[in-house]
Motif scaffolding. Structure first.
Motif, short mmCIF file in Angstrom:
data_model
loop_
_atom_site.label_atom_id
_atom_site.label_comp_id
_atom_site.label_asym_id
_atom_site.label_seq_id
_atom_site.Cartn_x
_atom_site.Cartn_y
_atom_site.Cartn_z
N SER A 49 10.81 11.15 2.71
CA SER A 49 10.59 10.54 4.04
C SER A 49 11.55 9.50 4.66
O SER A 49 11.40 9.22 5.28
N ARG A 54 11.35 8.48 8.40
CA ARG A 54 12.31 7.38 9.29
C ARG A 54 13.75 7.42 10.37
O ARG A 54 13.44 6.88 10.76
N MET A 86 3.46 2.87 11.43
CA MET A 86 4.18 3.63 9.75
C MET A 86 3.34 3.15 9.15
O MET A 86 3.63 1.62 8.96
N PHE A 109 3.97 2.15 4.44
CA PHE A 109 4.62 2.11 3.25
C PHE A 109 3.98 2.04 2.43
O PHE A 109 3.15 1.55 2.35
N GLN A 110 4.72 2.67 1.45
CA GLN A 110 4.80 2.72 0.31
C GLN A 110 3.89 1.75 -0.38
O GLN A 110 3.20 1.46 -1.61
N SER A 155 5.32 -5.14 1.89
CA SER A 155 5.70 -4.45 3.72
C SER A 155 5.19 -5.25 4.42
O SER A 155 4.61 -5.56 5.27
N GLN A 158 -2.73 -2.56 1.24
CA GLN A 158 -2.39 -1.86 2.13
C GLN A 158 -3.85 -1.75 3.64
O GLN A 158 -3.31 -1.18 3.98
N ASP A 196 3.50 7.16 4.05
CA ASP A 196 4.36 7.58 3.31
C ASP A 196 4.19 6.52 2.35
O ASP A 196 4.82 5.82 1.60
#
Length: 248
Positions: free
Chosen positions: A43, A47, A81, A83-84, A89, A143, A161
């Motif tokens: 990760s 970043r 991006m 994110f997880q 997020s 998501q 990610d």
């Protein structure tokens, strides 16, 4: 579509060197995976390359142009991006309409309503969800919104990610199939971080095995099953993953 490359990327936090000198190249339109144990630096690569961390050495280039030389507006149009965590997020007090319209407004893009509707359609969400808030959506739906937000600026490169690790297994499959379809339709270049080699096998053309900030080996997807990995750590990681899948 544009190619992406990292050359001698390194970063140190205090006295700890997290990435000593990472280098790899990705073809335009390719999906490239980064795998390895927790703390291996996967990760951190994303970043740094996205300039969420900016005190790093080396280069990351999109289409031959350094991300460090790109103005923030250009970089955000070129690179996005996902994110997880789909729960962390998205802003909890912003409707989906606000979430999607903000990047369009910042970049001064026209036809905003049409672009938002197309983004929602692309990720398989009904247009009525534009007026919902994140707490009114499931994890998978959140998501999908995060992916729509990343896609709405039509970037060339998409960083993923671990985009499915916080989701239920059935929802994971839906999101992965969505990402495969969008790549086929729109031609993105993907970089995907994952612990799960089954995800890498489903999504990626090639993948790099990372350990302690180093790339141990870069392998084709077929190496997961054909035993062609040469580095001992890569062999161990693949064997452990296959054993886990077999037990599951």
């Amino acid at each position: 579509m544009k190619p992406f490359e990292v050359e001698n990327m390194s970063i140190t936090f205090g006295k700890v060197t997290v990435l000593p000198a990472v280098s790899f190249q990705i073809e335009a339109g390719e999906c490239f995976g980064l795998v390895g144990e927790s703390g291996s630096g996967k990760s951190t690569v994303l970043r740094c390359a996205s300039m969420l961390l900016n005190l790093w050495d080396g280069e990351a280039r999109i289409g031959g142009k350094s991300v460090k030389d790109m103005p923030a507006m250009e970089r955000c149009r070129t690179l996005q991006m996902v994110f997880q965590d789909p729960y962390g997020s998205l802003h909890p007090r912003h409707s989906i309409r606000t979430t999607l319209s903000e990047p369009l407004r910042i970049h001064g893009l026209d036809n905003q309503q049409q672009r938002m509707e197309q983004a929602m359609t692309d990720v398989g969400l009904p247009l009525s969800f534009l007026d919902r808030f994140p707490h009114q959506l499931s994890g998978g739906q959140r998501q999908r919104v995060a992916i729509a937000r990343a896609l709405i600026l039509e970037p060339d490169v998409l960083f993923l990610d671990e985009p499915t690790s916080a989701l239920d297994v059935s929802v994971q499959a839906e999101i992965l199939n969505l990402l495969v379809r969008l790549r086929d339709e729109k031609g993105f270049t993907y970089i995907m971080v994952s612990h799960d080699l089954a995800v890498i096998d489903h999504m990626c053309d090639r993948f790099a095995v990372m350990k302690s900030g180093h790339i141990v080996e870069v392998l084709p997807r077929t190496a997961i099953l054909d035993g062609s990995a040469k580095a001992p750590y890569a062999q161990e990681l693949i064997a452990a993953s296959l054993a886990y899948e077999g037990a599951a």
